[in-house]
Design a protein around this motif. Structure first.
Motif, PDB file in Angstrom:
ATOM      1  N   GLN A  31     -13.849  15.307 -19.148  1.00  0.00           N
ATOM      2  CA  GLN A  31     -12.998  16.471 -19.366  1.00  0.00           C
ATOM      3  C   GLN A  31     -13.140  17.464 -18.211  1.00  0.00           C
ATOM      4  N   GLN A  32     -12.085  18.277 -18.031  1.00  0.00           N
ATOM      5  CA  GLN A  32     -12.051  19.181 -16.871  1.00  0.00           C
ATOM      6  C   GLN A  32     -13.278  20.084 -16.788  1.00  0.00           C
ATOM      7  N   GLU A  33     -13.807  20.542 -17.930  1.00  0.00           N
ATOM      8  CA  GLU A  33     -14.982  21.429 -17.916  1.00  0.00           C
ATOM      9  C   GLU A  33     -16.184  20.759 -17.278  1.00  0.00           C
ATOM     10  N   GLU A  34     -16.220  19.416 -17.296  1.00  0.00           N
ATOM     11  CA  GLU A  34     -17.388  18.696 -16.782  1.00  0.00           C
ATOM     12  C   GLU A  34     -17.337  18.523 -15.275  1.00  0.00           C
ATOM     13  N   LEU A  35     -16.163  18.778 -14.683  1.00  0.00           N
ATOM     14  CA  LEU A  35     -16.005  18.554 -13.245  1.00  0.00           C
ATOM     15  C   LEU A  35     -16.075  19.871 -12.480  1.00  0.00           C
ATOM     16  N   LEU A  36     -16.331  19.787 -11.192  1.00  0.00           N
ATOM     17  CA  LEU A  36     -16.452  20.967 -10.335  1.00  0.00           C
ATOM     18  C   LEU A  36     -15.237  21.874 -10.468  1.00  0.00           C
ATOM     19  N   ASP A  37     -15.471  23.169 -10.352  1.00  0.00           N
ATOM     20  CA  ASP A  37     -14.364  24.123 -10.396  1.00  0.00           C
ATOM     21  C   ASP A  37     -13.547  24.044  -9.104  1.00  0.00           C
ATOM     22  N   GLY A  38     -12.267  24.345  -9.193  1.00  0.00           N
ATOM     23  CA  GLY A  38     -11.442  24.458  -7.995  1.00  0.00           C
ATOM     24  C   GLY A  38     -10.861  23.155  -7.479  1.00  0.00           C
ATOM     25  N   ILE A  39     -11.076  22.059  -8.206  1.00  0.00           N
ATOM     26  CA  ILE A  39     -10.454  20.805  -7.764  1.00  0.00           C
ATOM     27  C   ILE A  39      -9.083  20.660  -8.408  1.00  0.00           C
ATOM     28  N   GLU A  40      -8.310  19.672  -7.941  1.00  0.00           N
ATOM     29  CA  GLU A  40      -6.975  19.462  -8.507  1.00  0.00           C
ATOM     30  C   GLU A  40      -6.968  18.236  -9.424  1.00  0.00           C
ATOM     31  N   TYR A  41      -5.955  18.169 -10.267  1.00  0.00           N
ATOM     32  CA  TYR A  41      -5.818  17.056 -11.204  1.00  0.00           C
ATOM     33  C   TYR A  41      -4.460  16.406 -11.018  1.00  0.00           C
ATOM     34  N   ALA A  42      -4.444  15.095 -10.820  1.00  0.00           N
ATOM     35  CA  ALA A  42      -3.160  14.438 -10.582  1.00  0.00           C
ATOM     36  C   ALA A  42      -3.252  12.951 -10.883  1.00  0.00           C
ATOM     37  N   GLY A  43      -2.115  12.289 -10.802  1.00  0.00           N
ATOM     38  CA  GLY A  43      -2.045  10.853 -11.085  1.00  0.00           C
ATOM     39  C   GLY A  43      -1.629  10.077  -9.855  1.00  0.00           C
ATOM     40  N   VAL A  44      -1.313   8.797 -10.071  1.00  0.00           N
ATOM     41  CA  VAL A  44      -1.032   7.892  -8.966  1.00  0.00           C
ATOM     42  C   VAL A  44       0.215   8.311  -8.177  1.00  0.00           C
ATOM     43  N   ALA A  45       1.183   8.967  -8.848  1.00  0.00           N
ATOM     44  CA  ALA A  45       2.407   9.387  -8.154  1.00  0.00           C
ATOM     45  C   ALA A  45       2.069  10.410  -7.064  1.00  0.00           C
ATOM     46  N   ALA A  46       1.217  11.388  -7.414  1.00  0.00           N
ATOM     47  CA  ALA A  46       0.822  12.393  -6.425  1.00  0.00           C
ATOM     48  C   ALA A  46       0.030  11.754  -5.296  1.00  0.00           C
ATOM     49  N   TYR A  47      -0.845  10.800  -5.643  1.00  0.00           N
ATOM     50  CA  TYR A  47      -1.595  10.089  -4.605  1.00  0.00           C
ATOM     51  C   TYR A  47      -0.645   9.430  -3.609  1.00  0.00           C
ATOM     52  N   LEU A  48       0.356   8.716  -4.134  1.00  0.00           N
ATOM     53  CA  LEU A  48       1.287   8.007  -3.252  1.00  0.00           C
ATOM     54  C   LEU A  48       2.097   8.963  -2.403  1.00  0.00           C
ATOM     55  N   GLY A  49       2.430  10.123  -2.979  1.00  0.00           N
ATOM     56  CA  GLY A  49       3.144  11.146  -2.217  1.00  0.00           C
ATOM     57  C   GLY A  49       2.357  11.541  -0.969  1.00  0.00           C
ATOM     58  N   ASP A  50       1.039  11.688  -1.125  1.00  0.00           N
ATOM     59  CA  ASP A  50       0.192  11.991   0.037  1.00  0.00           C
ATOM     60  C   ASP A  50       0.036  10.773   0.950  1.00  0.00           C
ATOM     61  N   ALA A  51      -0.246   9.628   0.346  1.00  0.00           N
ATOM     62  CA  ALA A  51      -0.613   8.440   1.124  1.00  0.00           C
ATOM     63  C   ALA A  51       0.523   7.951   2.015  1.00  0.00           C
ATOM     64  N   GLN A  52       1.752   8.016   1.507  1.00  0.00           N
ATOM     65  CA  GLN A  52       2.844   7.383   2.257  1.00  0.00           C
ATOM     66  C   GLN A  52       3.150   8.085   3.581  1.00  0.00           C
ATOM     67  N   ASP A  53       2.697   9.310   3.731  1.00  0.00           N
ATOM     68  CA  ASP A  53       2.880  10.013   5.009  1.00  0.00           C
ATOM     69  C   ASP A  53       1.595  10.129   5.814  1.00  0.00           C
ATOM     70  N   SER A  54       0.553   9.421   5.389  1.00  0.00           N
ATOM     71  CA  SER A  54      -0.735   9.599   6.056  1.00  0.00           C
ATOM     72  C   SER A  54      -0.914   8.663   7.241  1.00  0.00           C
ATOM     73  N   ASN A  55      -1.624   9.150   8.241  1.00  0.00           N
ATOM     74  CA  ASN A  55      -1.980   8.322   9.388  1.00  0.00           C
ATOM     75  C   ASN A  55      -3.114   7.386   9.027  1.00  0.00           C
ATOM     76  N   VAL A  56      -4.044   7.906   8.260  1.00  0.00           N
ATOM     77  CA  VAL A  56      -5.209   7.110   7.880  1.00  0.00           C
ATOM     78  C   VAL A  56      -5.278   7.033   6.359  1.00  0.00           C
ATOM     79  N   ASN A  57      -5.180   5.812   5.824  1.00  0.00           N
ATOM     80  CA  ASN A  57      -5.343   5.584   4.393  1.00  0.00           C
ATOM     81  C   ASN A  57      -6.526   4.659   4.190  1.00  0.00           C
ATOM     82  N   LEU A  58      -7.450   5.066   3.326  1.00  0.00           N
ATOM     83  CA  LEU A  58      -8.613   4.212   3.069  1.00  0.00           C
ATOM     84  C   LEU A  58      -8.867   4.132   1.573  1.00  0.00           C
ATOM     85  N   PHE A  59      -9.371   2.989   1.133  1.00  0.00           N
ATOM     86  CA  PHE A  59      -9.820   2.793  -0.253  1.00  0.00           C
ATOM     87  C   PHE A  59     -11.302   2.500  -0.176  1.00  0.00           C
ATOM     88  N   ILE A  60     -12.098   3.382  -0.730  1.00  0.00           N
ATOM     89  CA  ILE A  60     -13.551   3.274  -0.583  1.00  0.00           C
ATOM     90  C   ILE A  60     -14.222   3.112  -1.932  1.00  0.00           C
TER      91      ILE A  60
END
Lengths: 159, 159, 159
Positions: free
Chosen positions: B130-159
């Protein structure tokens, strides 16, 4: 005039099979006329270690790491089904049977194809690895040089 | 006018050393003026957990997951040579010895450099975080938002 | 006229959770109108195995590999917290509870979305897997075809 394509791979893993995958993709890309860099960091540095024991001056902890980590590509374990060491033997057995290339052969081929093999200096420091212990003719660099390559690459992978 | 370069990393792994690699690359890219996103999913979410036990209402299974998974970056294990917990201690020891940054320090630096730290809401649901358990000030999103960032990125990594 | 975006994923891992992540990203990218390819190599080939035992003529070693490796997506283990097999059950339990999709369902969805599922012929050879043992309707190719897709892709991942 077409631009040169680039492939940049971070090899983090010290697993024989993952390193094989990295070097197969790298050699394929070089055959395709890509400029290829493999940036070895953490356990991936073990793929670049010389097989023989190189005498070095190290602290106790660095000596421990040096002993615990495999000395060179041929000694690395596999990521799945290690089964008390049986896994790596099986993999090497099928590689021979199918006339495929072993990891040391793939690394040699990469050198012949002028793939840039880089050792991450920061993690060399952490693990206490020294330049004399690694293959001759490789390059030494940090994350800034990696990013310089990666940001213009068509294919970026973290393995 | 040159375009802003982008680096987007999926941090799937819950291993201390892999998370270190992710945050070192991310901090390096930010220093290079890249727009950087780290999308934490599955076990990578543990890097964002607060160290203290946060009281939450959960089902039995979610409680189990919560107990079994490490609470925060400092508690994570390493991917190789765990040797009954000795591995993480050795790594932390050499980090100190070489004045390198620990994972919690790397995360702090990422926050200071305005790296976008995202927690994957779908896997938070699955693992009962739950959000209370995670660090303050981070964002919450799903795979659609990830792809929005990834598709314009120069460097994409899966670690 | 905007160009078609492309996502190309190497699925090397035979872990249920990593394969889930690969298929979730792939299905998301397809929904976003990306042309998507998943190139299955090494243990990732197991995700494409049919559940039923297919009679084949194989050498002893290839039979061993065939028995040791999971037959199909549903049988795969998870990368963390396997706890004597309890981990996969817990994951599948929470997937059902949260009405999320199981790995076999994600693979079915990928087929419906015309994601190109490719089996790496070189590693099929190594592990002794034959076409009859893998799902119908997939493609067979090597590293050259992979690079052909990857070098024009917006998102490249190795999972």
């Amino acid at each position: 005039m077409s631009e040169v394509k680039k492939t940049t791979i971070v090899l983090f893993s010290g697993d024989y099979d993952k390193a094989m995958a990295a070097y197969i993709i790298a050699n394929g890309a070089a055959a395709y006329d890509h400029e290829v860099t493999i940036f070895h960091t953490f356990w991936g540095l073990n793929a670049l270690r010389k097989e023989e024991l190189i005498p070095t001056k190290k602290g106790w902890l660095e000596k421990m790491f040096g002993k615990m980590m495999p000395r060179g590509a041929d000694k690395m374990g596999i990521s799945k089904m290690n089964f008390a060491g049986m896994g790596p033997k099986m993999i090497k057995h099928v590689i021979k049977k199918h006339n495929a290339m072993t990891l040391p052969q793939l690394i040699e081929m990469a050198e012949e194809q002028d793939i840039k093999l880089v050792a991450c200096t920061m993690t060399m420091d952490l693990l206490g690895l020294q330049q004399e212990e690694l293959l001759d003719g490789i390059e030494y660099a940090g994350v800034a040089a990696y990013l310089g390559d990666a940001q213009d690459s068509n294919v970026n992978l973290f393995i």
